[in-house]
Write an enzyme that holds these catalytic residues in place. Structure first.
Site, mmCIF file in Angstrom:
data_model
loop_
_atom_site.group_PDB
_atom_site.id
_atom_site.type_symbol
_atom_site.label_atom_id
_atom_site.label_comp_id
_atom_site.label_asym_id
_atom_site.label_seq_id
_atom_site.Cartn_x
_atom_site.Cartn_y
_atom_site.Cartn_z
ATOM 1 N N GLY A 59 0.782 -1.233 0.000
ATOM 2 C CA GLY A 59 0.000 0.000 0.000
ATOM 3 C C GLY A 59 0.813 1.282 0.000
ATOM 4 O O GLY A 59 0.318 2.324 0.442
ATOM 5 N N SER A 60 2.032 1.236 -0.548
ATOM 6 C CA SER A 60 2.804 2.488 -0.578
ATOM 7 C C SER A 60 2.143 3.513 -1.500
ATOM 8 O O SER A 60 2.116 4.712 -1.196
ATOM 9 C CB SER A 60 4.262 2.241 -0.992
ATOM 10 O OG SER A 60 4.361 1.889 -2.341
ATOM 11 N N LEU B 34 -4.613 -7.259 -6.953
ATOM 12 C CA LEU B 34 -4.202 -8.399 -7.782
ATOM 13 C C LEU B 34 -5.350 -9.206 -8.390
ATOM 14 O O LEU B 34 -5.105 -10.063 -9.237
ATOM 15 C CB LEU B 34 -3.286 -9.331 -6.971
ATOM 16 C CG LEU B 34 -1.958 -8.684 -6.550
ATOM 17 C CD1 LEU B 34 -1.114 -9.666 -5.736
ATOM 18 C CD2 LEU B 34 -1.169 -8.197 -7.758
ATOM 19 N N ILE C 299 -10.806 -7.558 -12.383
ATOM 20 C CA ILE C 299 -12.048 -6.805 -12.171
ATOM 21 C C ILE C 299 -13.157 -7.446 -13.010
ATOM 22 O O ILE C 299 -13.034 -7.556 -14.228
ATOM 23 C CB ILE C 299 -11.852 -5.324 -12.580
ATOM 24 C CG1 ILE C 299 -10.758 -4.661 -11.724
ATOM 25 C CG2 ILE C 299 -13.158 -4.552 -12.465
ATOM 26 C CD1 ILE C 299 -11.071 -4.567 -10.238
ATOM 27 N N HIS D 143 0.586 0.255 -13.418
ATOM 28 C CA HIS D 143 1.405 -0.925 -13.692
ATOM 29 C C HIS D 143 2.883 -0.519 -13.759
ATOM 30 O O HIS D 143 3.210 0.496 -14.377
ATOM 31 C CB HIS D 143 0.970 -1.558 -15.022
ATOM 32 C CG HIS D 143 1.652 -2.858 -15.269
ATOM 33 N ND1 HIS D 143 1.246 -4.044 -14.690
ATOM 34 C CD2 HIS D 143 2.754 -3.162 -15.992
ATOM 35 C CE1 HIS D 143 2.051 -5.018 -15.053
ATOM 36 N NE2 HIS D 143 2.981 -4.523 -15.855
ATOM 37 N N GLU E 12 6.109 5.986 -9.647
ATOM 38 C CA GLU E 12 4.711 5.791 -9.225
ATOM 39 C C GLU E 12 4.328 6.829 -8.185
ATOM 40 O O GLU E 12 3.287 7.485 -8.285
ATOM 41 C CB GLU E 12 4.522 4.383 -8.659
ATOM 42 C CG GLU E 12 4.761 3.309 -9.692
ATOM 43 C CD GLU E 12 4.360 1.926 -9.213
ATOM 44 O OE1 GLU E 12 3.979 1.126 -10.058
ATOM 45 O OE2 GLU E 12 4.443 1.640 -8.004
HETATM 46 C C1 GRF Z 1 3.024 -1.168 -7.658
HETATM 47 O O1 GRF Z 1 4.289 -1.398 -8.200
HETATM 48 C C2 GRF Z 1 2.002 -1.082 -8.745
HETATM 49 O O2 GRF Z 1 2.514 -0.640 -9.949
HETATM 50 C C3 GRF Z 1 1.555 -2.500 -8.901
HETATM 51 O O3 GRF Z 1 1.597 -3.037 -7.610
HETATM 52 C C4 GRF Z 1 2.552 -2.341 -6.817
HETATM 53 C C5 GRF Z 1 1.897 -1.928 -5.551
HETATM 54 O O4 GRF Z 1 2.788 -1.457 -4.597
HETATM 55 N N1 GRF Z 1 0.271 -2.572 -9.564
HETATM 56 P P1 GRF Z 1 2.248 -0.793 -3.268
HETATM 57 O O5 GRF Z 1 1.347 -1.812 -2.581
HETATM 58 O O6 GRF Z 1 1.490 0.437 -3.644
HETATM 59 O O7 GRF Z 1 3.441 -0.487 -2.435
#
Ligand code: GRF
Length: 185
Positions: free
Chosen positions: A12-13, A83, A86, A102, A172
């Site tokens: 959940g970062s 994961l 949907i 992604h 991200e």
């Molecule tokens: C991220 O790298 C995102 O691109 C992918 O899953 C990861 C989630 O990381 N879909 P976090 O849980 O937000 O740390």
């Protein structure tokens, strides 16, 4: 007040960055963080920020969760490390309102099984000189929906899998919240 719903299955970062960003935006709030994973780190992060969380089962995912979303009527549904696929009825009910992030430059390194370190290991194996992130709308397959935004980062010959992951994560965290904001504005 515009509402954002976040789905996450893991650490959940990204969810945390989104929560922090929108705390400073007066007309937008994160209404709920949804997770399929009772052990997900995102639960603690959301709770620390005072954001409501909801853990759901595979069975609840079929109907109950969709019903809840319809009653929230969010401006956008954000998948941040979620994961599960949907279901079609979600997409039909929220056209162009469900987005995903992604950790690669799609269409490269997307599809079933391409998540987390699996992506970075492939990028490393193929000695890519460039990688990045993709924010895209959700369709019924994995990682194939229309692309909204991409950002790139250069890789150096001695960047290992961990460094590739770090560089990607930084992108991200830098871009996702602002892109969400742009979409709902
Ligand atoms: C991220 O790298 C995102 O691109 C992918 O899953 C990861 C989630 O990381 N879909 P976090 O849980 O937000 O740390």
């Amino acid at each position: 007040m515009k509402e954002i719903v976040v789905f996450s299955s893991g650490a959940g970062s990204n969810a945390e960055k989104i929560i922090s960003y929108f705390k400073k935006v007066s007309d937008v709030c994160i209404s709920v963080v949804y997770t399929n994973n009772p052990a997900a780190g995102v639960l603690k992060k959301a709770k620390n920020h005072g954001v409501k969380t909801r853990v759901f089962s595979a069975q609840e995912y079929q109907k109950e969760v969709l019903k809840e979303l319809l009653s929230i009527n969010p401006a956008i549904i954000v998948l941040a490390g979620f994961l599960w696929k949907i279901p079609k009825n979600y997409i039909d009910n929220f056209p162009n309102k469900i987005i995903n992030i992604h950790p690669s430059l799609l269409p490269k390194y997307g599809g079933n099984g391409m998540y987390g370190n699996n992506v970075f290991k492939e990028v490393f194996k193929n000695k890519e000189e460039l990688t990045g992130i993709t924010i895209h709308y959700i369709d019924e397959k994995f990682d194939t929906g229309p692309i909204i935004f991409q950002a790139q980062v250069k890789l150096l010959p001695n960047d290992d899998v961990t460094e590739i992951a770090n560089k990607t994560r930084q992108l991200e965290h830098k871009f996702f919240s602002a892109q969400i904001h742009k979409l709902i504005r």
